[in-house]
Design an enzyme around this catalytic site. Sequence first.
Site, PDB file in Angstrom:
ATOM      1  N   GLY A   1      -9.597  -8.481  -0.822  1.00  0.00           N
ATOM      2  CA  GLY A   1      -8.274  -8.534   0.162  1.00  0.00           C
ATOM      3  C   GLY A   1      -7.652 -10.012  -0.023  1.00  0.00           C
TER       4      GLY A   1
ATOM      5  N   LYS B   1     -19.044 -16.043   1.613  1.00  0.00           N
ATOM      6  CA  LYS B   1     -20.306 -15.824   1.768  1.00  0.00           C
ATOM      7  C   LYS B   1     -21.203 -15.053   0.739  1.00  0.00           C
ATOM      8  CE  LYS B   1     -22.225 -15.082   5.865  1.00  0.00           C
ATOM      9  NZ  LYS B   1     -23.040 -14.123   6.532  1.00  0.00           N
TER      10      LYS B   1
ATOM     11  N   GLY C   1     -12.216  -3.781   0.503  1.00  0.00           N
ATOM     12  CA  GLY C   1     -13.690  -3.402   0.565  1.00  0.00           C
ATOM     13  C   GLY C   1     -14.092  -2.535  -0.393  1.00  0.00           C
TER      14      GLY C   1
ATOM     15  N   ARG D   1       0.867  -1.140   0.039  1.00  0.00           N
ATOM     16  CA  ARG D   1      -0.008  -0.106  -0.108  1.00  0.00           C
ATOM     17  C   ARG D   1       0.991   1.401   0.114  1.00  0.00           C
ATOM     18  NH1 ARG D   1      -5.356  -1.620   3.481  1.00  0.00           N
ATOM     19  NH2 ARG D   1      -6.504  -2.202   1.738  1.00  0.00           N
TER      20      ARG D   1
END
Length: 397
Positions: free
Chosen positions: A352, A203, A375, A39
């Site tokens: 991620g 999920k 996200g 990052r």
Amino acid sequence: MAIKYIDQMDLEGKKVIARFDFNVPFDKKDTTKISDTTRIDRALPTIKYMLENGAKKIILCSHLGRPKGEMNMDFSLEPVAAYLAEMLGEEVTLTETATDSGIKSLLDGSKPKVILLQNLRFHKEETDCDREFAKKLASYGDVFVHDAFGTAHRKHASTYGIIEYFTEGNYCGGFLMKKENEALTTVVETPTKPYVAIVGGAKVADKIKILEALIVKVDHLLIGGAMAYPFLKAQGKDVGTSLCADEDVELAKKILSAGGAKINLPTDHIVSTEFNGAAENCSTVDIPEGKMGLDIGPNTIEAYKSRLAGAKTVLWNGPMGVFENDDFNKGTFSIAHALADLQGAFTLVGGGDSVAAVGKSGLADKMTHVSTGGGASLEFLEQGTLPGIQALKFGIN
Ligand code: ADP
Ligand code: MG
């Protein structure tokens, strides 16, 4: 309206306040050691550009972790300041807090040139998008640069509210923001066909909006990982003890009725009796009682590879199995290879764990774009944009 980016700005003699996403992970044993500097590395082109194009002062800012609005030195940006100083070959002065009274003299003096504000989330005003706090941050610069793509899905003081205090033309996106926004916009708005999306991970409920958005646009949707079992169960197949919530089965039924013909599901699996157990091949679509699916099987890999052949746009989010365990990483790594081998295709990996998996496969640089925002990239795929990007486009009123 088009976003203004940093290469269209005149920075000569200006004080520049710039927001980055320096929210890096730390080594579990040596908690002052950054374990993955990606990052920060992705922010360097923007910082170097500011240094090379006459900026008088460069005020860098970011959050780190979740200190919940309180000063907590476990979340100090000190290691980030040290790494930046090393990479830039410049002194980087870390302030005591983001609103410290000493900042004024740092800004007025001729030195230092590069200032890093201490963790913005030591102030609850940051996440509250407090106007006074945003105004204070804005007062440090003549120009604002937003390069924190990974935080652009948040309406926080430094990623959103601050723009209110700059007139049009005095705020812009950085190079990382530009790259991310352009790559994601291409996939969302103008994907060249055939367009194949691969969705895996854990999920259905977390990704239902993405699945709904994708199913109308793609030619094929390949489903793997724990995402697959609610779909298989919805079709009446046996899933054994695989991860499979009832609410996810209901959602899967909805997606199947919306775009069943486009949906590809595993036809075989790698299973085990427990999460860390020995791997066994299950060559049938039905998983025997007492076994859980932990990766897609070899026939599924081949079928997915042939679906990918000839694709011109590929979006991948979510690993095909428990790739963290070497016994269950073949599905994920085979897909990474299939993408790497595609000729003339636009390949985008977001999420991620997906990005970590592609990194682990050693093929990250073979992808057209690997998104840095976990996200943020998922929300972009759902919504087609992000609040921080909208603010750069249209300002805030
Ligand atoms: P991303 O972060 O890329 O969006 P997710 O967070 O949705 O991806 O999912 C990643 C996680 O899903 C990984 O930790 C992986 O181990 C897990 N996973 C993948 N396949 C399975 C499976 N069959 N059973 C249990 N967990 C799985
Ligand atoms: Mg994840």
